[in-house]
Motif scaffolding. Structure first.
Motif, PDB file in Angstrom:
ATOM      1  N   GLN A   1     -46.883  35.738   0.087  1.00  0.00           N
ATOM      2  CA  GLN A   1     -45.777  34.870  -0.305  1.00  0.00           C
ATOM      3  C   GLN A   1     -45.817  34.564  -1.800  1.00  0.00           C
ATOM      4  O   GLN A   1     -44.784  34.488  -2.461  1.00  0.00           O
TER       5      GLN A   1
ATOM      6  N   ASP B   1     -33.694  32.410  -0.262  1.00  0.00           N
ATOM      7  CA  ASP B   1     -34.880  32.998   0.362  1.00  0.00           C
ATOM      8  C   ASP B   1     -35.951  31.920   0.524  1.00  0.00           C
ATOM      9  O   ASP B   1     -35.702  30.738   0.259  1.00  0.00           O
ATOM     10  N   ASP B   2     -37.161  32.327   0.947  1.00  0.00           N
ATOM     11  CA  ASP B   2     -38.247  31.367   1.155  1.00  0.00           C
ATOM     12  C   ASP B   2     -39.480  31.714   0.324  1.00  0.00           C
ATOM     13  O   ASP B   2     -40.602  31.309   0.650  1.00  0.00           O
TER      14      ASP B   2
ATOM     15  N   TRP C   1     -42.023  31.423  -2.678  1.00  0.00           N
ATOM     16  CA  TRP C   1     -42.447  30.197  -3.351  1.00  0.00           C
ATOM     17  C   TRP C   1     -41.888  30.027  -4.756  1.00  0.00           C
ATOM     18  O   TRP C   1     -41.399  28.954  -5.103  1.00  0.00           O
TER      19      TRP C   1
ATOM     20  N   TYR D   1     -35.148  29.925  -3.991  1.00  0.00           N
ATOM     21  CA  TYR D   1     -35.857  29.282  -2.883  1.00  0.00           C
ATOM     22  C   TYR D   1     -34.962  28.222  -2.238  1.00  0.00           C
ATOM     23  O   TYR D   1     -34.561  27.257  -2.877  1.00  0.00           O
ATOM     24  N   GLN D   2     -34.606  28.472  -0.973  1.00  0.00           N
ATOM     25  CA  GLN D   2     -33.767  27.571  -0.182  1.00  0.00           C
ATOM     26  C   GLN D   2     -32.469  27.195  -0.905  1.00  0.00           C
ATOM     27  O   GLN D   2     -31.971  26.085  -0.781  1.00  0.00           O
TER      28      GLN D   2
END
Length: 453
Positions: free
Chosen positions: A186, A364-365, A367, A372-373
């Protein structure tokens, strides 16, 4: 003869006075300067290396001390690369291999340029799901900075990674995916090159496809009213606004079975950019006349349609150099922010002539992904490489930040560790993984140390 002898004696005397022996000069390694594509970042590294295989790469890590920074194509504008230590290229460790027809996945060397992936993948019965509009970057460099194309339903390139091979500072080789070292995976999908060296990438692809690309010019207000709907309608969609013209154009791509065909009246983007510079140079004193000329000209530009293999339709050839700032904003805030940016530009910065570029990217997720989100609208601003970008970017950046924007990791911005920590909920998780993999900070240059300590 006497004059030559006197010259020789003077040269010897100068050398002795400098107290540098010939042996010392011979032992001093030759240092080759490096600069990025625009020339805004540069350094004089102690060494520049390009290992040909994993064994050479491990030997390099074990036999050197000090900072190591990987360099791709030099298309980042932030100071991610400069170092006085070792500058490392993976350009000799590229290529496409292990294409799996059942999963439509392929393994690609981290040093492979994006423009060198399309044809080999096509020959293997695959194609990349999406691509950015410049294909000079390396794959590892693109992932490190969350490089993206455009498409409201498509994520950045890092979202297509199903696994990767990472060489750490100690020379250990880790294969990372959702099952093996999932936290490192990740973190490594967008890492700024701070965790180690990404030597191989397993990429999720799809079957080969053709794209129909259509570019349509329209007045600014008409375009802004239409773009959100067009972004949802087309697979890939972006739009541009030409400053001081009142006009812009949309650029839409859709999958097609039509035969490959070149555009009948294609506009060369490089010639067009330099024409905009010429108009700026002549009419900088009169924005109204400038808008009249450019608006009148825009009305004469025909729609442009091109059909081609996917990889050939995504990328543009960018030969006019520039420096760039790009922020990714929550999609719902994008158009309001863009209107403020245009107003600030046209009231305070008559020197700007590059078009503004606006793209869409799915959340996306990952980091350290700017997406991100956050489904995003990305606003990119450019300044000619020979001209000072700082005043313009200083005017616009507060607007983009006010609306919740996150900067592209490879594009110019003024943010530091505290600001990034506020923007990224998993910042401290990433920093912990980074410390574990590289406790001595071998992959941190001065800029990176300010971000991660």
């Amino acid at each position: 003869m006497m004059q030559r002898r006197s010259l020789l004696q003077a040269l010897v005397a100068t050398a002795l006075a400098s107290q540098v022996s010939p042996m010392a000069l011979a032992a001093e390694p030759r240092r080759l300067p490096w600069r990025n594509w625009s020339g805004s970042q540069q350094c004089l590294p102690m060494a520049r290396k390009a290992p040909a295989n994993m064994a050479e790469l491990q030997e390099l890590l074990s036999s050197t001390t000090g900072t190591i920074r990987a360099v791709g194509a030099g298309h980042s504008f932030t100071p991610l690369v400069p170092t006085d230590g070792t500058l490392l290229s993976l350009s000799r460790m590229g290529g496409v291999s292990d294409a799996d027809s059942s999963t439509l996945q392929a393994t690609i060397g981290g040093g492979t340029r994006l423009g060198d992936i399309g044809q080999p993948l096509h020959d293997a019965g695959q194609a990349m799901v999406n691509m950015p509009d410049i294909d000079e970057q390396t794959l590892a460099g693109s992932l490190a900075t969350a490089t993206h194309g455009t498409g409201a339903g498509l994520g950045c390139m890092s979202t297509l990674v199903t696994g990767l091979e990472l060489m750490t500072a100690s020379g250990d080789v880790l294969w990372c995916d959702a099952q093996q070292h999932p936290e490192i995976f990740q973190a490594a999908k967008v890492s700024l090159g701070s965790l180690g060296l990404i030597t191989r990438v397993r990429l999720q692809n799809r079957e080969p496809y053709k794209l129909r690309r259509e570019m349509v010019w329209m007045p600014l207000e008409e375009m802004l009213e239409a773009v959100d709907g067009l972004a949802d309608k087309h697979r890939n969609f972006e739009f541009f606004y030409v400053p001081f013209s009142g006009w812009g154009f949309t650029d839409a791509h859709d999958i097609t079975d039509e035969p490959i065909a070149a555009a009948e009246e294609a506009v060369d983007p490089n010639e067009g950019t330099m024409e905009l510079k010429t108009v700026r140079d002549w009419l900088d004193w009169s924005p109204a006349l400038r808008e009249l000329i450019l608006g009148t000209y825009a009305r004469t530009i025909p729609d442009e349609v091109k059909v081609g293999n996917s990889w050939s339709n995504y990328a543009n050839e960018r030969n006019v150099r520039f420096n760039e700032m790009e922020y990714h904003l929550p999609r719902e805030n994008g158009l309001q922010a863009l209107r403020e940016v245009i107003a600030a530009l046209e009231s305070k910065h008559h020197e700007v002539f590059f078009p503004l570029e606006v793209r869409y990217v799915k959340s996306d997720d990952i980091w350290l992904s700017p997406f991100y989100q956050q489904d995003s609208m990305s606003i990119a601003l450019h300044r000619y490489f020979e001209e000072d970008y700082k005043p313009f970017f200083a005017t616009v950046e507060p607007i983009l930040r006010k609306y919740g924007g996150r900067p592209h990791w490879g594009k110019l911005n003024s943010l530091g560790q505290d600001e990034f920590r506020e923007l990224y909920p998993r910042w401290d998780d990433f920093a912990a993984v980074r410390r574990e993999l590289d406790p001595n900070g071998r992959f941190l240059n001065d800029y990176m140390r300010k971000l991660f300590g």
